[in-house]
Design a protein around this motif. Structure first.
Motif, PDB file in Angstrom:
ATOM      1  N   UNK A 145      -3.885  50.592  40.159  1.00 13.01           N
ATOM      2  CA  UNK A 145      -3.244  49.686  41.130  1.00 13.01           C
ATOM      3  C   UNK A 145      -4.249  48.872  41.942  1.00 13.01           C
ATOM      4  N   UNK A 146      -5.468  49.370  42.108  1.00 17.19           N
ATOM      5  CA  UNK A 146      -6.420  48.723  43.022  1.00 17.19           C
ATOM      6  C   UNK A 146      -6.798  47.301  42.611  1.00 17.19           C
ATOM      7  N   UNK A 147      -6.996  47.019  41.310  1.00 22.53           N
ATOM      8  CA  UNK A 147      -7.400  45.647  40.946  1.00 22.53           C
ATOM      9  C   UNK A 147      -6.384  44.579  41.345  1.00 22.53           C
ATOM     10  N   UNK A 148      -5.099  44.933  41.415  1.00 20.99           N
ATOM     11  CA  UNK A 148      -4.066  43.952  41.760  1.00 20.99           C
ATOM     12  C   UNK A 148      -3.661  44.014  43.227  1.00 20.99           C
ATOM     13  N   UNK A 149      -4.329  44.870  44.004  1.00 23.16           N
ATOM     14  CA  UNK A 149      -3.975  44.950  45.431  1.00 23.16           C
ATOM     15  C   UNK A 149      -4.459  43.682  46.123  1.00 23.16           C
ATOM     16  N   UNK A 261       3.396  46.248  58.661  1.00 24.30           N
ATOM     17  CA  UNK A 261       3.857  47.003  57.496  1.00 24.30           C
ATOM     18  C   UNK A 261       4.522  46.029  56.535  1.00 24.30           C
ATOM     19  N   UNK A 262       3.949  45.888  55.346  1.00 25.47           N
ATOM     20  CA  UNK A 262       4.482  45.003  54.318  1.00 25.47           C
ATOM     21  C   UNK A 262       5.175  45.832  53.243  1.00 25.47           C
ATOM     22  N   UNK A 263       6.460  45.609  53.081  1.00 26.50           N
ATOM     23  CA  UNK A 263       7.282  46.374  52.143  1.00 26.50           C
ATOM     24  C   UNK A 263       7.519  45.538  50.892  1.00 26.50           C
ATOM     25  N   UNK A 264       6.790  45.857  49.835  1.00 26.00           N
ATOM     26  CA  UNK A 264       6.915  45.143  48.558  1.00 26.00           C
ATOM     27  C   UNK A 264       7.873  45.926  47.672  1.00 26.00           C
ATOM     28  N   UNK A 265       9.178  45.797  47.977  1.00 23.78           N
ATOM     29  CA  UNK A 265      10.182  46.698  47.424  1.00 23.78           C
ATOM     30  C   UNK A 265      10.429  46.585  45.934  1.00 23.78           C
ATOM     31  N   UNK A 266      10.296  45.373  45.349  1.00 22.12           N
ATOM     32  CA  UNK A 266      10.528  45.249  43.905  1.00 22.12           C
ATOM     33  C   UNK A 266       9.234  45.013  43.143  1.00 22.12           C
ATOM     34  N   UNK A 267       8.130  44.880  43.866  1.00 25.27           N
ATOM     35  CA  UNK A 267       6.816  44.849  43.231  1.00 25.27           C
ATOM     36  C   UNK A 267       6.700  43.863  42.088  1.00 25.27           C
ATOM     37  N   UNK A 268       6.421  44.385  40.903  1.00 27.08           N
ATOM     38  CA  UNK A 268       6.119  43.548  39.751  1.00 27.08           C
ATOM     39  C   UNK A 268       7.324  42.799  39.202  1.00 27.08           C
ATOM     40  N   UNK A 269       8.502  43.061  39.719  1.00 23.53           N
ATOM     41  CA  UNK A 269       9.684  42.311  39.286  1.00 23.53           C
ATOM     42  C   UNK A 269       9.865  41.029  40.083  1.00 23.53           C
ATOM     43  N   UNK A 270       9.066  40.830  41.111  1.00 22.95           N
ATOM     44  CA  UNK A 270       9.173  39.616  41.913  1.00 22.95           C
ATOM     45  C   UNK A 270       8.613  38.428  41.139  1.00 22.95           C
ATOM     46  N   UNK A 271       9.288  37.277  41.257  1.00 29.43           N
ATOM     47  CA  UNK A 271       8.814  36.055  40.606  1.00 29.43           C
ATOM     48  C   UNK A 271       7.880  35.269  41.515  1.00 29.43           C
ATOM     49  N   UNK A 272       7.656  35.763  42.716  1.00 25.31           N
ATOM     50  CA  UNK A 272       6.826  35.065  43.702  1.00 25.31           C
ATOM     51  C   UNK A 272       5.460  35.736  43.816  1.00 25.31           C
ATOM     52  N   UNK A 273       4.412  34.967  44.081  1.00 25.75           N
ATOM     53  CA  UNK A 273       3.093  35.579  44.300  1.00 25.75           C
ATOM     54  C   UNK A 273       3.092  36.374  45.592  1.00 25.75           C
TER      55      UNK A 273
END
Length: 451
Positions: A145-149, A261-273
Motif C-alpha cells: 500500500x505504501x507506494x500509492x499512499x 481525518x480523511x476517509x477514503x471509503x471506496x478506495x480503488x473504486x473511485x474514478x477521481x484522483x
C-alpha cells in the motif's frame, strides 16, 4: 417521586454519584418506568449541590436511555439502561421481504469482486502464521500500500474496516463535550459514532467540490479537535475534492491544530484522483483507506496511515479489545494488491460501477431530477417530500435510504440515497426504475416531456 426520599439514597452527591445511585434504583426495580423524577433545582437544593451537577447526572442517564424529559410531565424514567444502538444505520429503510429491488445498502456486486482462494492459500503459507506477535501492519501489506499512499505516513495500522478506524480516531482525539467538524451530508454511521463518543457535531456544508471553505471557516471558530471528511467517492453526495478546493481548505486549517481525518471509503473504486492534505500536514493528517468494497467485505480490512501520535493512540485503544488485525487476512489483501489480474478486475469493476451510476443519473436528469456528483456508489436524489417518496417507492417494491439519516438535523432533509453498485444493466429495466424514482421524487408535480 419524593425529592427527600431520593436524596436520602444518594451517598455521593457528585454528578457521577447521583447517576449511579439512580441507576441502581432503576435496575433493582425500586424506581419503575414512567416514574416522574424531581426537578433539577429541587433535587440540587435537597442535596446541597449546584443545579449543573444534577443536570450533568440527568444527561448521563439520558445518554443511556434510562430517562426522558417531556414538556408537561418533566423528566420520567424509561427503564434500565440499554446498549447504545446505531439508530441511523439500523433504520436504513426496512420495508419487509416483499420488496424486489433493494437500493438501500451500498454493497459491492459480488460478481465483480476478485476471487480469494489463491490469495488465502498464499497467505496461509506465510511465515509466522498463528503467532501472537501483535503486528500493527504486516511487512507485505505495508509494501503493497505504501507506494500509492498520497503522502509520507509516519505511522501505519491495519484495522477491521474503515468505520472502525474512523471511530477510534475520533474516540482517541476527543473527550466527551469536545467538538468534531464533519462534512454534511455525511455517512449515517459516522453520525451514530460521534453521538456515541459524546462529542458536539459541527456540520460543514458541501457543494460539488467538497466542503465549502466558508462553512469550514465558520466551523473552525468552534475549535474542533478533528475535521473528518471524504476526499473522493463521498457518500452520500458523490463529490470529490479538487486540488483547488483542497488548497483553499488547507489555508484555513493551517493555523489550527485540528486533526485531519480523511476517509477514503471506496478506495480503488473511485474514478477521481486522491487529493490529500497529508502532503501539507503530515504531522496531523490520517488517511483511512478501505478495501472492503474493492477487494471483499469479508476481508474486513482498512489501512490507516498518517500522523504517528494519532495512529499510536488508536493502536493503544485497540489493545483493550482485538489487539491486532489477523496477519493472515492482511497478507491475503497484500497478495491481491500485488496480482496484475486482480488489478485488472478492480479496474473493470470501477468502470462498471461508474457506468451504472452515470446511467441512472442521466435517466433521472432526463425526467427533471438532477442528482449531482460524479463519483461513488450512491446517488443523492432531491425529493419534494421524503416520507411520501419512501412510501411511493415501497409501493412499487423498491427500498432506498432516507436522506434524513445523513444529516445532523433530520427535519432539514429532502433527499433519498440510492445505492447504485448493483443496478440492472438492462436499459428497459433501468428506464422503468427511473420512471418510478422520478415519480417519487417529484410527487407527480413536475415531470419532463421525456416521461
Amino acid at each position: 417521586m419524593d425529592t427527600a426520599w431520593l436524596a436520602q439514597r444518594i451517598a455521593d452527591p457528585s454528578a457521577r454519584g447521583i447517576a449511579a445511585a439512580l441507576t441502581d434504583l432503576i435496575r433493582e426495580g425500586t424506581v419503575t418506568a414512567q416514574t416522574r423524577l424531581p426537578t433539577v433545582r429541587g433535587l440540587a437544593r435537597e442535596l446541597g449541590v449546584s443545579s449543573g451537577t444534577v443536570a450533568d447526572a440527568w444527561a448521563e442517564l439520558r445518554k443511556h436511555g434510562m430517562i426522558r424529559t417531556e414538556r408537561r410531565r418533566g423528566t420520567v424514567v424509561l427503564g434500565p439502561p440499554e446498549v447504545p444502538r446505531p439508530i441511523r444505520y439500523e433504520r436504513l429503510g426496512h420495508w419487509g421481504d416483499r420488496l424486489a429491488i433493494d437500493l438501500t445498502i451500498a454493497s459491492p456486486d459480488t460478481a465483480l469482486l476478485p476471487p480469494l482462494e489463491a490469495a488465502l492459500a498464499a497467505a496461509a503459507r506465510a511465515d509466522g502464521l498463528n503467532d501472537y506477535a501483535r503486528a500493527t501492519i504486516t511487512p507485505r501489506l505495508r509494501a503493497a500500500v505504501e507506494p500509492d499512499w498520497p503522502f509520507h505516513a509516519e505511522g501505519w495500522l491495519a484495522v477491521g474496516g474503515g468505520y472502525e478506524a474512523v471511530q477510534l480516531l475520533c474516540q482517541t482525539a476527543a473527550l466527551p463535550g469536545d467538538r468534531i467538524a464533519i462534512e454534511e451530508p455525511t455517512g449515517a454511521r459516522l453520525l451514530d459514532i460521534l453521538e456515541r463518543v459524546g462529542v458536539q457535531i459541527v456540520p460543514v456544508a458541501c457543494d460539488e467540490h467538497g466542503p465549502i471553505p466558508g462553512a469550514l471557516e465558520k466551523a473552525l471558530r468552534a475549535r474542533p479537535v478533528a475535521f473528518v471528511y471524504q476526499p473522493r467517492g463521498q457518500s452520500p453526495c458523490g463529490h470529490a475534492v479538487t486540488p483547488a478546493r483542497s488548497a483553499e481548505l488547507a489555508e484555513l486549517l493551517e493555523p489550527a491544530k485540528t486533526l485531519i481525518v480523511e476517509d477514503d471509503g471506496i478506495g480503488e473504486l473511485s474514478v477521481s484522483p486522491m487529493v490529500s492534505m497529508g502532503a501539507r500536514f503530515p504531522g496531523r493528517t490520517v488517511l483511512v483507506r478501505s478495501y472492503s468494497k474493492s477487494h471483499g467485505p469479508d476481508l474486513r480490512i482498512a489501512v490507516t496511515g498518517g500522523a504517528a501520535d494519532a495512529v499510536e493512540r488508536v493502536r493503544v485503544l485497540r489493545s483493550f479489545g482485538p489487539g491486532w488485525t489477523s496477519p493472515d487476512l492482511q497478507d491475503t489483501l497484500a497478495h491481491l494488491l500485488g496480482e496484475a489480474g486482480v488489478r485488472e478486475r478492480v479496474a473493470h469493476a470501477r468502470e462498471v460501477y461508474a457506468r451504472r451510476r452515470a446511467r441512472l443519473a442521466a435517466e433521472l436528469a432526463a425526467r427533471g431530477v438532477r442528482t449531482g456528483g460524479g463519483d461513488g456508489l450512491v446517488l443523492w436524489v432531491p425529493v419534494h417530500d421524503e416520507p411520501a417518496a419512501l412510501v411511493t417507492l415501497a409501493a412499487h417494491g423498491i427500498s432506498v435510504a432516507p436522506g434524513s439519516r445523513y444529516v445532523v438535523e433530520p427535519a432539514a432533509a429532502h433527499h433519498l440515497r440510492l445505492a447504485t453498485a448493483r443496478l440492472t444493466d438492462d436499459p428497459d429495466e433501468l428506464s422503468a426504475l427511473a420512471d418510478v424514482i422520478a415519480l417519487a421524487a417529484t410527487g407527480g408535480r413536475r415531470l419532463s416531456a421525456a416521461t
